[in-house]
Motif scaffolding. Structure first.
Motif, PDB file in Angstrom:
ATOM      1  N   SER A  17       0.797  -1.228   0.000  1.00 40.00           N
ATOM      2  CA  SER A  17       0.000   0.000   0.000  1.00 40.00           C
ATOM      3  C   SER A  17       0.828   1.276   0.000  1.00 40.00           C
ATOM      4  CB  SER A  17      -0.909  -0.011   1.239  1.00 40.00           C
ATOM      5  OG  SER A  17      -1.359   1.285   1.528  1.00 40.00           O
ATOM      6  N   ALA A  18       0.527   2.162  -0.945  1.00 38.34           N
ATOM      7  CA  ALA A  18       1.182   3.468  -0.980  1.00 38.34           C
ATOM      8  C   ALA A  18       0.793   4.309   0.253  1.00 38.34           C
ATOM      9  CB  ALA A  18       0.830   4.180  -2.281  1.00 38.34           C
ATOM     10  N   MET A  65       3.310  -1.103 -11.857  1.00 38.78           N
ATOM     11  CA  MET A  65       3.370  -0.101 -12.927  1.00 38.78           C
ATOM     12  C   MET A  65       3.752   1.259 -12.349  1.00 38.78           C
ATOM     13  SD  MET A  65       2.820  -1.085 -16.051  1.00 38.78           S
ATOM     14  CE  MET A  65       2.220   0.279 -17.035  1.00 38.78           C
ATOM     15  N   HIS A 106       6.196   2.578  -3.420  1.00 39.64           N
ATOM     16  CA  HIS A 106       6.631   2.371  -4.801  1.00 39.64           C
ATOM     17  C   HIS A 106       8.159   2.397  -4.908  1.00 39.64           C
ATOM     18  CE1 HIS A 106       2.347   3.338  -5.662  1.00 39.64           C
ATOM     19  NE2 HIS A 106       2.528   2.551  -6.712  1.00 39.64           N
ATOM     20  N   GLY A 140      -0.558  -3.595 -12.965  1.00 44.97           N
ATOM     21  CA  GLY A 140      -1.403  -2.414 -12.801  1.00 44.97           C
ATOM     22  C   GLY A 140      -2.277  -2.567 -11.560  1.00 44.97           C
ATOM     23  N   THR A 154      -8.017  -0.869  -3.144  1.00 44.65           N
ATOM     24  CA  THR A 154      -7.613  -0.233  -4.407  1.00 44.65           C
ATOM     25  C   THR A 154      -8.839   0.451  -4.998  1.00 44.65           C
ATOM     26  OG1 THR A 154      -7.903  -2.353  -5.505  1.00 44.65           O
ATOM     27  CG2 THR A 154      -5.658  -1.737  -4.929  1.00 44.65           C
ATOM     28  N   PHE A 193     -14.590   2.051  -4.943  1.00 50.20           N
ATOM     29  CA  PHE A 193     -15.751   2.683  -5.580  1.00 50.20           C
ATOM     30  C   PHE A 193     -17.002   1.801  -5.458  1.00 50.20           C
ATOM     31  CE2 PHE A 193     -13.431   5.652  -8.853  1.00 50.20           C
ATOM     32  CZ  PHE A 193     -12.985   6.438  -7.807  1.00 50.20           C
ATOM     33  N   ILE A 230     -13.097  10.535  -5.936  1.00 53.58           N
ATOM     34  CA  ILE A 230     -11.992  10.762  -6.883  1.00 53.58           C
ATOM     35  C   ILE A 230     -11.009  11.721  -6.232  1.00 53.58           C
ATOM     36  CG2 ILE A 230     -11.403  11.943  -9.016  1.00 53.58           C
ATOM     37  CD1 ILE A 230     -13.890  10.832 -10.269  1.00 53.58           C
ATOM     38  N   LEU A 276      -9.399   7.878 -14.021  1.00 55.42           N
ATOM     39  CA  LEU A 276     -10.198   7.656 -12.809  1.00 55.42           C
ATOM     40  C   LEU A 276     -11.638   8.126 -12.974  1.00 55.42           C
ATOM     41  CD1 LEU A 276      -7.610   8.641 -10.056  1.00 55.42           C
ATOM     42  CD2 LEU A 276      -8.190   6.370 -10.900  1.00 55.42           C
ATOM     43  N   ASN A 334      -6.616  16.206  -3.261  1.00 56.05           N
ATOM     44  CA  ASN A 334      -5.810  14.973  -3.379  1.00 56.05           C
ATOM     45  C   ASN A 334      -4.887  14.793  -2.172  1.00 56.05           C
ATOM     46  OD1 ASN A 334      -4.401  12.720  -4.217  1.00 56.05           O
ATOM     47  ND2 ASN A 334      -4.259  13.409  -6.353  1.00 56.05           N
ATOM     48  N   GLU A 364       0.791  13.480  -6.729  1.00 61.40           N
ATOM     49  CA  GLU A 364       0.851  12.718  -7.982  1.00 61.40           C
ATOM     50  C   GLU A 364       0.425  13.637  -9.112  1.00 61.40           C
ATOM     51  OE1 GLU A 364      -1.996   9.462  -7.945  1.00 61.40           O
ATOM     52  OE2 GLU A 364      -3.649  10.779  -7.374  1.00 61.40           O
TER      53      GLU A 364
HETATM   54  N1  USQ Z   1      -7.676   7.037  -5.971  1.00 58.90           N
HETATM   55  C1  USQ Z   1      -8.834   7.802  -6.025  1.00 58.90           C
HETATM   56  N2  USQ Z   1      -9.773   7.556  -5.106  1.00 58.90           N
HETATM   57  C2  USQ Z   1      -9.669   6.594  -4.149  1.00 58.90           C
HETATM   58  C3  USQ Z   1      -8.495   5.819  -4.101  1.00 58.90           C
HETATM   59  C4  USQ Z   1      -7.519   6.071  -5.033  1.00 58.90           C
HETATM   60  O1  USQ Z   1      -8.987   8.665  -6.876  1.00 58.90           O
HETATM   61  O2  USQ Z   1     -10.597   6.463  -3.356  1.00 58.90           O
HETATM   62  C5  USQ Z   1      -6.646   7.251  -6.997  1.00 58.90           C
HETATM   63  C6  USQ Z   1      -5.228   7.461  -6.500  1.00 58.90           C
HETATM   64  O3  USQ Z   1      -4.978   8.844  -6.241  1.00 58.90           O
HETATM   65  C7  USQ Z   1      -4.400   6.895  -7.632  1.00 58.90           C
HETATM   66  C8  USQ Z   1      -5.274   5.815  -8.228  1.00 58.90           C
HETATM   67  O4  USQ Z   1      -6.595   6.062  -7.764  1.00 58.90           O
HETATM   68  O5  USQ Z   1      -4.179   7.865  -8.620  1.00 58.90           O
HETATM   69  C9  USQ Z   1      -4.909   4.405  -7.834  1.00 58.90           C
HETATM   70  O6  USQ Z   1      -4.881   4.330  -6.420  1.00 58.90           O
HETATM   71  P1  USQ Z   1      -4.976   2.914  -5.688  1.00 58.90           P
HETATM   72  O7  USQ Z   1      -4.978   3.175  -4.225  1.00 58.90           O
HETATM   73  O8  USQ Z   1      -6.054   2.097  -6.257  1.00 58.90           O
HETATM   74  O9  USQ Z   1      -3.643   2.235  -6.181  1.00 58.90           O
HETATM   75  P2  USQ Z   1      -2.123   2.560  -5.898  1.00 58.90           P
HETATM   76  O10 USQ Z   1      -1.884   3.388  -4.704  1.00 58.90           O
HETATM   77  O11 USQ Z   1      -1.562   3.050  -7.171  1.00 58.90           O
HETATM   78  O12 USQ Z   1      -1.582   1.121  -5.521  1.00 58.90           O
HETATM   79  C10 USQ Z   1      -2.237  -0.063  -5.994  1.00 58.90           C
HETATM   80  C11 USQ Z   1      -1.848  -1.210  -5.098  1.00 58.90           C
HETATM   81  C12 USQ Z   1      -0.355  -1.430  -5.241  1.00 58.90           C
HETATM   82  C13 USQ Z   1       0.017  -1.594  -6.695  1.00 58.90           C
HETATM   83  C14 USQ Z   1      -0.488  -0.431  -7.518  1.00 58.90           C
HETATM   84  C15 USQ Z   1      -0.310  -0.630  -8.996  1.00 58.90           C
HETATM   85  O13 USQ Z   1      -2.205  -0.936  -3.765  1.00 58.90           O
HETATM   86  O14 USQ Z   1       0.017  -2.571  -4.501  1.00 58.90           O
HETATM   87  O15 USQ Z   1       1.411  -1.637  -6.805  1.00 58.90           O
HETATM   88  O16 USQ Z   1      -1.896  -0.316  -7.313  1.00 58.90           O
HETATM   89  S1  USQ Z   1       0.035   0.904  -9.802  1.00 58.90           S
HETATM   90  O17 USQ Z   1      -0.978   1.866  -9.413  1.00 58.90           O
HETATM   91  O18 USQ Z   1       0.000   0.671 -11.202  1.00 58.90           O
HETATM   92  O19 USQ Z   1       1.304   1.339  -9.313  1.00 58.90           O
END
Ligand code: USQ
Length: 508
Positions: free
Chosen positions: A182-183, A226, A272, A299, A327, A332, A344, A389, A415, A419
């Motif tokens: 988790s980020a 990714m 990351h 992804g 995620t 959603f 979002i 998104l 946000n 990012e």
């Molecule tokens: N986001 C929203 N609303 C939300 C949650 C997230 O707009 O309620 C946005 C975030 O700002 C981000 C995107 O959706 O731009 C994706 O966020 P996420 O929490 O679904 O995913 P992320 O933090 O990127 O991490 C997840 C997994 C991680 C994996 C990664 C793949 O938790 O383990 O490495 O997805 S990637 O995103 O391609 O790096």
């Protein structure tokens, strides 16, 4: 029917091959063709087969199609009773893959330290889909599918114990999911950031040393992300780990080939960053010790369905929706059901690569059954679609409204992350479809529908309601803990989506 993707692979790819003779692979796979060409005629590359000792010493030319140890299965040729160890077997992906592989006839073993269960509890949340404790999961797998999974509770960083288990099992492939995923978790505070990097980076580094000493012929199938690449504002394509042969760097009227060099990384959280560090450590280990690895840039994953998970409620995998571990698409869906406007972050013009759980699992089986050669470090981008998104929110709202009668709204929040919110996005994901025979089977709308089906059941609705206070993001990249401001709230279908268009290259 087209030929199975791995029919022509040979002993070079097989974990049962023990290489003998004077071969130096230390070029990270890149000069293997050359080595083979130079030495082939002189017969200097000799192997023994740990599965077929009766063959004695021979040249590594038997194809999977010819070898009786490899049998044709659902996903190409598969090594009979292949021993696969899954690190992080209790997680969303680990459990799902364990069931799939066990049903495919693999001898599955695994470890987990229950970090995910503990840290979701630390957040005050729970898995919306209830999951039994591991002993019950293992019993259920035996009862429903007649399979036996060899599990040990263990921390990846307990190197002594891990080495003993690996020595006992001698896995032919190791799938590494045992990382903090988790980020936001990695951005909570100093302790969480350090824990994330300690567990992920040092855990993986220790694993590499253990593999070198005990199972150097086993392949490491490692989950990267990714998000290692970031989203370059220039629009430069996100290649599969390395620049292609014809890429060129120009500077001051001079130019250089970039072919084969690792592409720049631009991670977006301390989580990351840990994956980027893994990338370099694995790359080096393949170079120094002839280890072999597929480093998967996956992804954002979503979904609830595989045939095994859907077979019985006791087999289901976890499903998180809290601000740390949910995620975005999974969150959603829960928000739509709970009557919370879909959250979002920022402009909503962020484009990401996504893949459904079922498709991701199929990719994994294909990668496991077509191992890399000694010394080969290979990056694959594992995405099946690129989405903005805002558009995802529209899709979730549409399915929720049309099929489940939900009145869904959308909100844009200040946000919590740092990012890029508006950017071009061009990604390459060509190896999985062209070299491993992967074809996407789960379109976004189909999986969104399946998720609603599961999560609108009364028990799940109650479990979402109980934990809805964990949904709003409070963890900011500045370290401040606060509720985000709502920038705007709107009805689906009332906004035009403009800006950048995503481009996915899946051709060869
Ligand atoms: N986001 C929203 N609303 C939300 C949650 C997230 O707009 O309620 C946005 C975030 O700002 C981000 C995107 O959706 O731009 C994706 O966020 P996420 O929490 O679904 O995913 P992320 O933090 O990127 O991490 C997840 C997994 C991680 C994996 C990664 C793949 O938790 O383990 O490495 O997805 S990637 O995103 O391609 O790096």
């Amino acid at each position: 029917m087209s030929e199975p993707h791995n029919a022509e692979r040979t002993c070079w790819n097989c974990p049962a091959a023990i290489f003998r003779g004077n071969v130096d692979f230390r070029a990270c796979g890149q000069s293997q063709e050359e080595i083979k060409a130079q030495l082939g005629d002189e017969g200097q590359i000799m192997i023994e087969c740990s599965r077929r000792p009766e063959l004695g010493h021979y040249e590594p030319t038997i194809t999977f199609e010819e070898c009786p140890q490899w049998e044709l299965g659902d996903y190409g040729y598969q090594l009979k009773n292949m021993r696969v160890m899954i690190l992080g077997m209790d997680g969303y992906l680990g459990w799902t893959l364990a069931l799939k592989l066990a049903r495919q006839g693999c001898e599955v073993s695994g470890i987990d330290n229950y970090l995910r269960r503990d840290s979701v509890m630390e957040k005050g949340a729970h898995s919306i889909i209830p999951i039994p404790k591991m002993t019950d999961r293992l019993h259920a797998a035996t009862e429903k599918f007649g399979v036996h999974i060899n599990f040990r509770r263990m921390d990846l960083r307990d190197r002594q114990k891990l080495a003993e288990f690996i020595d006992e099992v001698k896995p032919e492939a190791i799938v590494h999911y045992a990382e903090v995923p988790s980020a936001p978790y990695s951005m909570v505070d100093m302790d969480h950031a350090i824990y994330t990097q300690d567990n992920n980076t040092l855990g993986t580094l220790g694993l590499l040393w253990i593999m070198k000493d005990i199972v150097p012929e086993s392949s490491l199938i490692k989950l990267g992300t990714m998000g290692e690449y970031g989203a370059p504002l220039t629009g430069r394509p996100l290649f599969e780990g390395m620049f292609p042969a014809d890429a060129v760097l120009k500077w001051k009227d001079r130019e250089w080939s970039m072919g084969g060099e690792i592409t720049p990384r631009d991670p977006v959280s301390f989580y990351h960053v840990s994956k980027v560090q893994d990338t370099y450590n694995i790359y080096e280990a393949c170079k120094y010790w002839w280890l072999r690895s597929y480093d998967i840039m996956q992804g954002v994953i979503y979904g609830v369905h595989t045939d095994e998970l859907a077979h019985d409620d006791t087999l289901r995998s976890r499903f998180d929706i809290d601000e740390w571990f949910g995620t975005v698409i999974n969150r959603f869906i829960a928000q739509a059901i709970a009557g919370i406007p879909l959250t979002i972050y920022g402009a909503g013009e962020q484009i990401k690569g996504f893949i459904a759980l079922d498709d991701a699992m199929e990719c994994m089986v294909r990668l496991i059954s077509s191992p890399p050669e000694p010394g080969q470090y290979e990056v694959v981008n594992q995405v099946s679609g690129l989405y903005k998104l805002r558009d995802i929110a529209e899709t979730v709202a549409k399915v929720g409204n049309e099929k489940y009668g939900l009145d869904v709204e959308i909100q844009r929040l200040e946000n919590p992350r740092v990012e890029t919110e508006e950017h071009p996005f061009e990604a390459v994901s060509s190896k999985l479809p062209n070299e491993f025979g992967f074809e996407q089977t789960v379109p976004l709308e189909k999986e969104v529908d399946r998720m609603f089906q599961v999560l609108t059941q009364p028990e799940m609705k109650t479990r979402i309601k109980e934990k809805e206070h964990t949904i709003m993001p409070k963890t900011t990249w500045s370290g401040e803990k606060k509720d985000p401001e709502v920038i705007e709230r709107y009805k689906p279908g009332t906004k035009d989506s403009d800006g950048f268009e995503a481009v996915l290259h899946s051709e060869e």
